[in-house]
Design an enzyme around this catalytic site. Structure first.
Site, PDB file in Angstrom:
ATOM      1  N   SER A   1      -9.357   1.518   3.068  1.00  0.00           N
ATOM      2  CA  SER A   1      -8.475   2.645   2.268  1.00  0.00           C
ATOM      3  C   SER A   1      -7.409   1.700   1.492  1.00  0.00           C
ATOM      4  O   SER A   1      -6.829   2.214   0.584  1.00  0.00           O
ATOM      5  CB  SER A   1      -7.804   3.669   3.181  1.00  0.00           C
TER       6      SER A   1
ATOM      7  N   LYS B   1       0.906  -1.106  -0.102  1.00  0.00           N
ATOM      8  CA  LYS B   1      -0.113   0.002  -0.119  1.00  0.00           C
ATOM      9  C   LYS B   1       0.673   1.121   0.019  1.00  0.00           C
ATOM     10  O   LYS B   1       2.102   1.234   0.774  1.00  0.00           O
ATOM     11  CB  LYS B   1      -0.863  -0.028   1.314  1.00  0.00           C
TER      12      LYS B   1
ATOM     13  N   SER C   1      -9.360  -1.063   7.049  1.00  0.00           N
ATOM     14  CA  SER C   1      -8.810  -0.731   5.767  1.00  0.00           C
ATOM     15  C   SER C   1      -8.161  -2.018   5.442  1.00  0.00           C
ATOM     16  O   SER C   1      -7.941  -2.039   4.401  1.00  0.00           O
ATOM     17  CB  SER C   1      -8.207   0.451   6.005  1.00  0.00           C
TER      18      SER C   1
END
Length: 459
Positions: free
Chosen positions: A157, A82, A181
């Site tokens: 996210s 990420k 997330s």
């Protein structure tokens, strides 16, 4: 060995294939890069692809193996990060418009440990700006599509990490989880994703949202793969060892039926009932537990956004930088939170943890939905839960935020599909330090179900 295409094999399967020389790290890395080139323009799972560096790392792994150096199951395995997790020499945008030249000077601790274990970095994945959820679009990088349902959200996210693993663009990925997330995209994309006990995995080199609530977690196809990534990060084999001989027999699992029935779609509620029946049929004792976090959003927001605002203010960014509308609102909310309100939220968190600890006494884990619905369509503002319209963005945190607030561990694992073929995740939550036990339960569940073996429709 699985007959699945190379890009859909598990980390465990790929590790065995590399060890018996039926596939090489270079061949594997090239296969993933070819797939990224073909599919990423539509999925938008990767913000940056580190093709040259990945091939160099794969060649290094291959050379080491030829000399007899074996670093473990992650040696030569291509992964993704990420884009809020630093990798030396690679830009960390945090999903923001103004960090396009933010080149990391060193690896985040979690990635440094994975590199030491021989992993290969394919690139950095899409995310919601500064890991602040509440929307499905990043104003700078656009939407990230769900491989199971084009035009639908892949989960925030850590949206790109979920889409990348689900679509076979990497063998596994790291995300961050401050309020769901990692687990949310795992649920929407038919993956395993863990929110570890706070402090289990190091956060150095991961840009913070809320130091009190932040965690890093792997996203993989199976519980076994999740354990292999955790072991590589932490050093040792404790998690993989915990899976050996894992069984549901004799386990006690609590289900907060009242909570889940009130705030889920009928298909998700049915999936939880089926999962409970599966646990019971496999020898577990399943009983109702009286637990309901109906107002968790208030203390969560007071903690997360106040701490986030303090971080951004300390960076010299807030309030002047050009944030997208969602992070701007959340930072403004954080600025409006008084020290007294923040302190009260921390006290509420402590009270809720005591309440949950008491309710879970005698249980090995709690079983509940990961998400109250399947992945919403892009721009969908409402979802009907328990017969009532609810804000879709707010709904995504209903069953996730509590475990961050009270500091428990939680894991999402595939648990079914909707009538339209969209994945449904089930969540197992446990008291601090129960991470290995939760993975063992998820692994045992996967031995008696096949949800995790299913793949998105052919592209």
């Amino acid at each position: 060995m699985s007959d699945a295409p190379l890009h859909y094999r598990t980390i465990a399967e790929l590790a065995r294939a590399i060890l018996d020389h039926s596939v090489s790290p270079v061949e594997l890395t090239r296969a993933y890069h070819e797939r990224i080139e073909r599919l990423n323009p539509d999925l938008n799972a990767f913000i940056a692809v580190t093709a040259d560096a990945a091939l160099a790392q794969a060649r290094e792994a291959e050379a080491e193996m030829s000399y007899g150096t074996l670093r473990g199951p992650l040696h030569g395995i291509p992964l993704a990060l990420k884009d809020i997790i630093d990798a030396e020499g690679v830009v960390t945008t945090c999903g923001a418009s103004f960090l396009g030249e933010n080149v990391a000077e060193r690896d985040a601790a979690v990635w440094a440990n994975l590199r030491e274990a021989g992993a290969v970095l394919l690139g950095k994945t899409h995310l919601l700006e500064f890991a602040m959820g509440g929307t499905d679009k990043n104003e700078t990088f656009g939407y990230c599509a769900n491989p199971w349902a084009p035009g639908h959200f892949s989960g925030g996210s850590s949206t790109g990490s979920g889409a990348a693993v689900a679509a076979g663009l990497c063998a596994g990925a790291l995300g961050t989880d401050t309020g769901g997330s990692v687990r949310q995209p795992a649920s929407y994309c038919n993956l395993v994703g863990i929110k570890p006990t706070p402090g289990l995995l190091p956060l150095e080199g991961v840009f913070p949202l809320s130091p009190t609530l932040d965690t890093v977690g792997p996203m993989t196809r199976t519980a076994e793969d999740n354990a292999l990534m955790l072991d590589a990060i932490l050093g040792g084999s404790a998690f993989a060892s915990a899976l050996r001989g894992a069984t549901l027999t004799g386990k006690r699992v609590g289900v907060p039926w009242r909570w889940t029935a009130e705030q889920t779609t009928p298909e998700v509620a049915a999936a939880i009932e089926e999962a409970a029946e599966t646990f019971s049929a496999a020898g577990a004792e399943v009983a109702e537990v009286d637990l309901h976090f109906g107002h968790i959003a208030r203390p969560y927001g007071a903690i997360a956004f106040h701490e986030g605002m303090l971080t951004h203010r300390a960076q010299g960014w807030y309030p002047d930088k050009p944030y997208g509308p969602n992070p701007r609102k959340r930072l403004d909310d954080g600025a409006a939170t008084t020290p007294a309100e923040y302190a009260a939220a921390l006290e509420t968190a402590a009270e809720l943890r005591r309440e949950a600890d008491a309710a879970a006494q005698g249980f090995d884990a709690l079983l509940l939905p990961t998400q109250p619905m399947t992945a919403p369509a892009f721009g969908q503002e409402e979802v009907v839960l328990g017969g009532k319209p609810v804000n879709a963005a707010a709904a995504r945190g209903l069953f996730n935020m509590a475990w961050n607030v009270i500091g428990w561990a939680a894991i999402s694992t595939p648990g079914g599909f909707s009538g339209h073929g969209q994945p449904i995740g089930i969540q197992l939550a446990g008291t601090p330090g129960s991470d290995a036990a939760l993975l063992a339960l998820a692994h045992a569940y996967q031995q008696v179900t096949d949800w995790h073996t299913r793949r998105p429709p052919s592209e």
